[in-house]
Design an enzyme around this catalytic site. Structure first.
Site, short mmCIF file in Angstrom:
data_model
loop_
_atom_site.label_atom_id
_atom_site.label_comp_id
_atom_site.label_asym_id
_atom_site.label_seq_id
_atom_site.Cartn_x
_atom_site.Cartn_y
_atom_site.Cartn_z
CD GLU A 151 58.52 35.39 0.09
OE1 GLU A 151 59.33 36.33 0.11
OE2 GLU A 151 57.58 35.31 -0.72
NE ARG A 192 47.04 36.97 -3.89
CZ ARG A 192 48.24 36.77 -3.33
NH1 ARG A 192 49.14 36.04 -3.94
NH2 ARG A 192 48.53 37.32 -2.18
CE LYS A 237 53.69 37.14 3.50
NZ LYS A 237 54.82 36.23 3.54
P1 ATP Z 1 51.65 38.25 0.28
O1 ATP Z 1 51.36 38.72 -1.10
O2 ATP Z 1 50.55 38.48 1.25
O3 ATP Z 1 52.96 38.70 0.83
P2 ATP Z 1 52.93 35.89 -0.41
O4 ATP Z 1 52.49 35.03 -1.51
O5 ATP Z 1 54.14 36.71 -0.66
O6 ATP Z 1 51.72 36.70 0.13
P3 ATP Z 1 54.05 33.78 1.10
O7 ATP Z 1 54.57 33.82 2.48
O8 ATP Z 1 54.98 33.58 -0.01
O9 ATP Z 1 53.21 35.09 0.91
O10 ATP Z 1 52.85 32.75 0.99
C1 ATP Z 1 52.92 31.41 1.40
C2 ATP Z 1 51.96 30.63 0.59
O11 ATP Z 1 50.64 31.15 0.76
C3 ATP Z 1 52.26 30.69 -0.88
O12 ATP Z 1 52.17 29.39 -1.41
C4 ATP Z 1 51.21 31.59 -1.45
O13 ATP Z 1 50.90 31.24 -2.75
C5 ATP Z 1 50.04 31.37 -0.50
N1 ATP Z 1 49.17 32.54 -0.46
C6 ATP Z 1 49.53 33.82 -0.21
N2 ATP Z 1 48.49 34.65 -0.31
C7 ATP Z 1 47.42 33.89 -0.63
C8 ATP Z 1 46.03 34.16 -0.89
N3 ATP Z 1 45.55 35.40 -0.84
N4 ATP Z 1 45.23 33.13 -1.20
C9 ATP Z 1 45.71 31.88 -1.24
N5 ATP Z 1 46.99 31.55 -1.01
C10 ATP Z 1 47.85 32.54 -0.72
MG MG Z 2 55.44 35.09 -1.88
#
Ligand code: ATP
Ligand code: MG
Length: 559
Positions: A36, A263, A273
């Site tokens: 996102e 994760r 984020k």
């Molecule tokens: P955040 O919690 O940091 O905002 P998010 O999951 O909302 O992370 P996205 O932009 O949706 O962020 O993430 C893109 C991809 O990266 C998704 O498939 C998510 O599962 C993966 N991802 C995010 N954080 C991690 C992590 N700590 N370890 C592994 N994969 C991750």
């Molecule tokens: Mg997400």
């Protein structure tokens, strides 16, 4: 040969192998990395990028970069561009497959109409608070919305008027009609569309005033793109029934398999984020690319090689169990890479002047030093030697026992790549601070000790007339707690910020060969650590170096 046979297996690779054997997706492997665009990518995303692009690579498949851009209030073009730059820098190529979920808004709207026509979606007028109340809790079932049994015709009419902009924000939702008593709250008539006037979407501008919800959008975007294995993190496991429900109910042609992995959590840092945004917005760091941040752009600016980050992601592996990875593992990957690849240089961080009293005043020798002690192919550099030098204040003591293998009054030490010197006299100012060390050199000691002479200590130095002033930033961990954001004792993770995470040295002197150091290049400052020429602050002849990592793991000792 594909790498399939050489890489260690994991449960996702096993699923793919079984699918390829059974012909489930016709032998295709098509993954995607779906951020996102609401912030910069961090080390956790690096794991997901390496995994998704890596699987595609290993199985002769494809990997898309897709922005799941359903929340225009939090997203923008700056984030889109930064994410593209980071993925490319990490070494991955989406070729022509750059997509946005917003590319599919029209198609998603058509799917929503189809759900309404099937009797599987309805327009609901409950407000946000009522919707929450009706949803129930983890232990209590929800209640049906009083709007749940609207006729298909009425729903179609209301939904098209939602799109046409007739209703104000928050006054209506389009919801899936699933099961308000489901033990899985995600299945309790989740929202599909919400109304948002007065936002400009970075891709679609003001074309839409209704926006699809993430869960609805994500699975259908996967399906539209022909994704075979939709890899995501564990928190989405409870959303998988919904993922499948949308695809089954709409009877779409392509039904990707959602696979969850745990994760990455990295000790002493933050991988969220939202929390990284707080650090940036409250000015607790110097922006998203602050070299202390666990963002990809921060790590790049700090000097972490992309290959070392990829190696780290490989080393930690892929599992389904939640864990927290030690910082030492990442540091070790960085050190291994830089030890092999970084050019060596001599830099005096905290200078004190040395006068070689028996060296001619107007003489300069152009000594030759290797750029790398083991790798001759990296070539050599010229290090000028002259009568006045700098050494590090910490490398001198007036008195010390034999354990101190540096310069001591009336004793000898070797200057790296140069001569053996002896300290004859210590000059101090009125406060007792050492201002100069008067030394003598032995011309017979260039390159080697004369027979029978043992000089154990070696220290680094820079010629005063030829060295160049530089700012050196010594970074340390941003947090002094291994799990800053899961400490139950405090409400605010920022109390765990390490107040000593940045020490700036302004008097350092670097050897002449670094005067035109390219931003982003990492050097080993001999005996001090690895340092990267800063990509934002090196300009107009000013030199700024960021400490990438120390030579050894100093934290292990403290712990
Ligand atoms: P955040 O919690 O940091 O905002 P998010 O999951 O909302 O992370 P996205 O932009 O949706 O962020 O993430 C893109 C991809 O990266 C998704 O498939 C998510 O599962 C993966 N991802 C995010 N954080 C991690 C992590 N700590 N370890 C592994 N994969 C991750
Ligand atoms: Mg997400």
């Amino acid at each position: 040969m594909s790498e399939e046979t050489t890489k260690p297996s994991n449960f996702i690779r096993n699923i793919i192998k079984a699918d390829n054997e059974s012909g489930k997706h016709g032998g295709r492997v098509h993954t995607r990395f779906p951020p996102e665009p609401n912030g910069y990518l961090h080390i956790g995303h690096a794991k997901s990028i390496c995994l998704n692009f890596g699987l595609a690579n290993d199985y002769d498949g494809l990997c898309n970069l897709r922005f799941d851009d359903t929340n225009p209030q939090k997203e923008n073009e700056e984030f889109v561009n930064a994410i593209k730059e980071d993925v490319r820098w990490l070494g991955f190529d989406w070729q022509e497959r750059l997509f946005f979920s917003s590319n599919y808004f029209e198609q998603l709207y058509t799917y929503a109409v189809q759900l309404i026509e099937q009797g599987n979606a309805y327009v609901c007028d409950l407000n946000a608070e009522q919707t929450r109340e009706y949803r129930g809790t983890l232990t209590e079932p929800g209640k049906n919305s009083p709007y749940r049994d609207r006729s298909i015709a009425e729903n179609l009419d209301l939904f098209s008027r939602m799109r046409a902009g007739e209703f104000v924000d928050g006054s209506k939702l389009l919801r899936a009609k699933i099961d308000m008593a489901s033990p899985n709250v995600n299945m309790r008539d989740p929202a599909l569309y919400r109304i948002r006037h007065d936002v400009v979407h970075h891709q679609t501008g003001t074309e839409w005033c209704i926006y699809p919800m993430y869960d609805y959008t994500h699975c259908l975007s996967d399906s539209i793109e022909g994704i075979t294995h939709s890899v995501c993190t564990l928190e989405f496991a409870d959303h998988r029934p919904l993922y499948d429900w949308f695809l089954d109910t709409l009877k779409v042609e392509c039904h990707p398999q959602q696979i969850e992995f745990s994760r990455l959590n990295l000790q002493y840092s933050i991988t969220s984020k939202r929390k990284l945004t707080k650090l940036v917005e409250e000015g607790l760091v110097e922006g998203w690319s602050d070299p202390r941040m666990s963002t990809i752009s921060g790590m790049r600016r700090r000097g972490y090689p992309a290959a070392a980050i990829r190696e780290f992601c490989e080393r930690i592996g892929v599992t389904k169990s939640d864990n927290s990875v030690e910082m030492e593992i990442l540091d070790a990957c960085i050190r291994e890479n830089l030890n092999e690849n970084a050019t060596r240089a001599m830099v005096v961080l905290d200078p004190v002047k040395v006068i070689i009293t028996n060296y001619p005043e107007d003489k300069t020798e152009e000594l030759i030093a290797p750029k790398h002690p083991q790798n001759e192919s990296m070539g050599t550099r010229v290090v000028p030697f002259s009568r006045e030098l700098y050494i590090d204040r910490a490398d001198f003591k007036e008195e010390a026992n034999n354990k101190f293998k540096r310069l001591v009054k009336d004793k000898e030490v070797r200057l790296r790549n140069a001569y053996v010197i002896r300290c004859d006299e210590v000059i101090k100012d009125e406060k007792g601070e050492i201002t100069e060390l008067h030394c003598s050199y032995d011309p017979a000691t260039l390159g080697a000790n004369p027979e029978g002479r043992k000089v154990k200590g070696v220290i680094h130095w820079v010629s005063a007339a030829h060295g160049v002033k530089a700012e050196v930033r010594l970074y340390d961990r941003l947090f002094n707690h291994p799990h800053p954001d899961s400490d139950k004792e405090v409400d605010d993770f920022t109390v765990h910020l390490n107040s000593d995470s940045l020490v700036t040295l302004t008097e350092s002197v670097v050897e002449r060969s670094l005067v035109d150091a390219q931003a982003g290049t990492v050097y080993q400052f001999e005996r001090e650590g690895y340092f990267c020429a800063d990509s934002e602050l090196c300009r107009d002849g000013k030199l700024v170096f960021n400490r990438t990592v120390t030579l050894r793991d100093t934290w292990a000792k403290i712990a």
